[in-house]
Design a protein around this motif. Structure first.
Motif, PDB file in Angstrom:
ATOM      1  N   GLU A 419       0.813  -1.216  -0.015  1.00 31.78           N
ATOM      2  CA  GLU A 419      -0.147  -0.023   0.157  1.00 31.78           C
ATOM      3  C   GLU A 419       0.901   1.396  -0.145  1.00 31.78           C
ATOM      4  O   GLU A 419       0.724   2.245  -0.563  1.00 31.78           O
ATOM      5  N   LYS A 422       2.472   1.801  -3.532  1.00 27.35           N
ATOM      6  CA  LYS A 422       1.284   2.201  -4.367  1.00 27.35           C
ATOM      7  C   LYS A 422       1.169   3.598  -4.339  1.00 27.35           C
ATOM      8  O   LYS A 422       1.036   4.173  -5.426  1.00 27.35           O
ATOM      9  N   SER A 423       0.827   3.849  -2.864  1.00 31.77           N
ATOM     10  CA  SER A 423       0.712   5.339  -2.826  1.00 31.77           C
ATOM     11  C   SER A 423       1.797   6.232  -3.238  1.00 31.77           C
ATOM     12  O   SER A 423       1.692   7.350  -3.681  1.00 31.77           O
ATOM     13  N   ALA A 426       1.757   6.565  -7.046  1.00 29.98           N
ATOM     14  CA  ALA A 426       0.741   7.639  -7.411  1.00 29.98           C
ATOM     15  C   ALA A 426       1.054   9.220  -7.017  1.00 29.98           C
ATOM     16  O   ALA A 426       0.763   9.915  -7.712  1.00 29.98           O
ATOM     17  N   LYS A 448      -1.804   7.072 -15.537  1.00 30.92           N
ATOM     18  CA  LYS A 448      -3.127   6.924 -15.760  1.00 30.92           C
ATOM     19  C   LYS A 448      -3.600   5.660 -16.890  1.00 30.92           C
ATOM     20  O   LYS A 448      -4.433   4.985 -16.538  1.00 30.92           O
ATOM     21  N   ASN A 451      -2.975   2.078 -15.089  1.00 27.94           N
ATOM     22  CA  ASN A 451      -3.372   2.097 -13.604  1.00 27.94           C
ATOM     23  C   ASN A 451      -4.800   1.194 -13.470  1.00 27.94           C
ATOM     24  O   ASN A 451      -5.553   1.539 -14.445  1.00 27.94           O
ATOM     25  N   LEU A 452      -4.597   0.364 -12.681  1.00 28.34           N
ATOM     26  CA  LEU A 452      -6.050  -0.203 -12.076  1.00 28.34           C
ATOM     27  C   LEU A 452      -5.931  -0.320 -10.760  1.00 28.34           C
ATOM     28  O   LEU A 452      -5.245  -1.360 -10.362  1.00 28.34           O
ATOM     29  N   ASN A 453      -6.553   0.554  -9.833  1.00 29.87           N
ATOM     30  CA  ASN A 453      -6.565   0.499  -8.414  1.00 29.87           C
ATOM     31  C   ASN A 453      -4.933   0.646  -7.887  1.00 29.87           C
ATOM     32  O   ASN A 453      -4.690  -0.415  -7.199  1.00 29.87           O
ATOM     33  N   GLY A 454      -4.372   1.297  -8.541  1.00 28.14           N
ATOM     34  CA  GLY A 454      -2.688   1.302  -7.849  1.00 28.14           C
ATOM     35  C   GLY A 454      -1.834   0.265  -8.475  1.00 28.14           C
ATOM     36  O   GLY A 454      -0.548   0.307  -8.135  1.00 28.14           O
ATOM     37  N   ASN A 457      -2.695  -2.549 -15.248  1.00 30.75           N
ATOM     38  CA  ASN A 457      -3.921  -3.285 -15.576  1.00 30.75           C
ATOM     39  C   ASN A 457      -3.554  -4.376 -16.571  1.00 30.75           C
ATOM     40  O   ASN A 457      -4.272  -5.104 -17.239  1.00 30.75           O
TER      41      ASN A 457
END
Length: 484
Positions: A419, A422-423, A426, A448, A451-454, A457
């Motif tokens: 977490e 990922k933060s 971002a 962007k 990305n898919l939820n950090g 994809n």
């Protein structure tokens, strides 16, 4: 067998790195003569060779007490401190050895190695040169000096000294890749290719060194659209995947090999995406993340352009924000000075700053730092540098962000670390985007797009580090839509 013969035998075993029988012989000698200096000294060296550093330190202290004016014992003690990561203590101990013997060339060289790690480059250079003055026959001293000069962006001086290394010892084979890399950092690509061939024909390289140069050639041939030669170099370096030793850059070279191999296959399948006629270039300056876009056609400002990728190996945003000169800054300046005024340039750095094993995340985890402050300062300085460069050179600059992380990368972290990581990514992309907008710099938001939820994809990643060639054209399409 007398003590002298036993000591000689133990010395031979030590040089062969056959440490256990050497220890056995030396311990038997010391049972009879507990303070025999030569035996204590050799046993301490052997224990150090085995990685028993605390025992080695204790024994070196004993030898120094018994013979305080023996500079080599003090210098050898400093070597153990250095290997322990006790760099300040190692530095002060080397200086003690040099007070005893001001001509101890190994002590000067090893002192310089420690000072280089401590970032004391002026002192390190001075002491490498003192080591050379004391013994100009040692190729190692010249080589270490050349690495220091290269790290500070003095590539031409480094190459001159590395050529001297080969004069002193033609079997010093790892110098070939360093000369090749210095030519690459100078963006003297033809010289890099020619020197790679000299190395490959020298019959002095081991299997890994051959692969290093072949993969280096493959990268250059890819960047300059010589598919046939790139393919040949990739085929010849296929053996890289059979090498399983501990070479520092082995993992990276295996990744580069597969990456270039995949790009060649992609180009063969997607000829229509590559422009063959004369088309204005957009330069993409990056580390390996710029490889994929090379040769792709993009639409920008109502006309077609071809992406021309240019490489600065291992560069981070962090490097460009340092006050001190370094090889990434120096290499970028060489490129900027060589490109025509008015050129359109994409800057694609930041991915290496945002890895789990180096850069911002590693630093913040190790020292319990808040990444927000570090990112704020770093990105602000980076964009300011780009803005100043654009104004000075009349460049049209575009900034490329950092892709969302591949799931495989996140699998190597704990849940809490995932977490946080990922933060971090971002936030880096957010700050790049905001600063670009505030400074009227176009931003290619690859985060962007991927990305898919950090997390990635997986629509654009070609491996766990790199994205597909189609990524940059899609980003330019988004940029055009945003401008509209």
């Amino acid at each position: 067998m007398g003590i002298k013969e036993k000591l000689n035998r133990a010395g031979v075993l030590y040089k062969q790195q056959n440490f256990e029988p050497a220890v056995d012989i030396l311990e038997k000698i010391l049972k009879k003569k507990p303070n025999l200096f030569d035996a204590c000294q050799l046993l301490a060296l052997t224990l150090h060779g085995m990685g028993h550093n605390e025992a080695a330190i204790k024994l070196f202290h004993k030898t120094i007490i018994n013979n305080p004016n023996h500079a080599s014992s003090v210098s050898n003690l400093a070597n153990v401190y250095s290997d322990n990561g006790q760099l300040e203590l190692a530095e002060s101990t080397y200086l003690k050895a040099l007070k005893i013997d001001g001509n101890h060339s190994d002590a000067f060289n090893n002192l310089a190695n420690v000072q280089r790690k401590l970032g004391r480059y002026f002192e390190a250079e001075k002491n490498y040169r003192k080591a050379i003055f004391c013994d100009a026959s040692k190729a190692e001293y010249f080589f270490n000096l050349s690495i220091l000069l290269s790290e500070q962006g003095m590539f031409k001086q480094a190459i001159d000294i590395q050529l001297k290394v080969l004069e002193l010892d033609s079997n010093y084979s790892n110098v070939y890749i360093h000369i090749f890399n210095n030519f690459m950092l100078l963006h003297r690509y033809q010289d890099a290719l020619e020197f790679a061939d000299i190395g490959l024909l020298s019959n002095r390289l081991n299997e890994f060194q051959l692969c290093e140069l072949l993969i280096g050639k493959a990268i250059l041939f890819w960047l300059f659209d010589n598919e046939g030669e790139a393919q040949q170099a990739i085929i010849l370096s296929e053996i890289i995947h059979n090498i399983e030793n501990n070479h520092l850059n082995l993992k990276n070279h295996k990744v580069f090999h597969l990456f270039i191999k995949g790009l060649l296959e992609y180009r063969q399948r997607n000829r229509s995406s590559y422009q063959t006629s004369e088309t204005p270039p957009i330069y993409f300056i990056s580390e390996s993340h710029g490889f994929a876009a090379n040769g792709m056609t993009v639409d920008y400002k109502s006309s077609k352009h071809v992406i021309k990728s240019l490489l600065i190996t291992g560069a981070k945003i962090f490097h460009f924000t340092q006050d001190r000169e370094n090889q990434s800054k120096a290499s970028l300046n060489v490129l900027f000075n060589g490109l025509a005024k008015g050129s359109t340039i994409v800057l694609g750095f930041g991915e290496i700053d945002c890895r789990i094993n180096e850069g911002i995340f590693k630093y913040c985890t190790k020292y319990n730092k808040d990444y927000h402050h570090i990112v704020d300062d770093m990105v602000e300085k980076y964009i300011y540098m780009l803005k100043s460069t654009a104004k000075t050179n009349d460049f049209n600059l575009i900034v490329y962000g950092v892709p969302a992380p591949h799931p495989f990368v996140l699998d190597q972290l704990t849940e809490a670390q995932r977490e946080s990581f990922k933060s971090l990514l971002a936030y880096v992309n957010l700050k790049l985007s905001v600063h670009c907008e505030n400074n009227d710099l176009p931003f290619l938001d690859v985060y962007k797009l991927t990305n898919l939820n950090g997390v990635s994809n997986l629509n654009y990643h070609s491996d766990i580090f790199h994205v597909k060639p189609s990524t940059v054209p899609d980003l330019f399409k988004q940029l055009i839509e945003k401008i509209k």
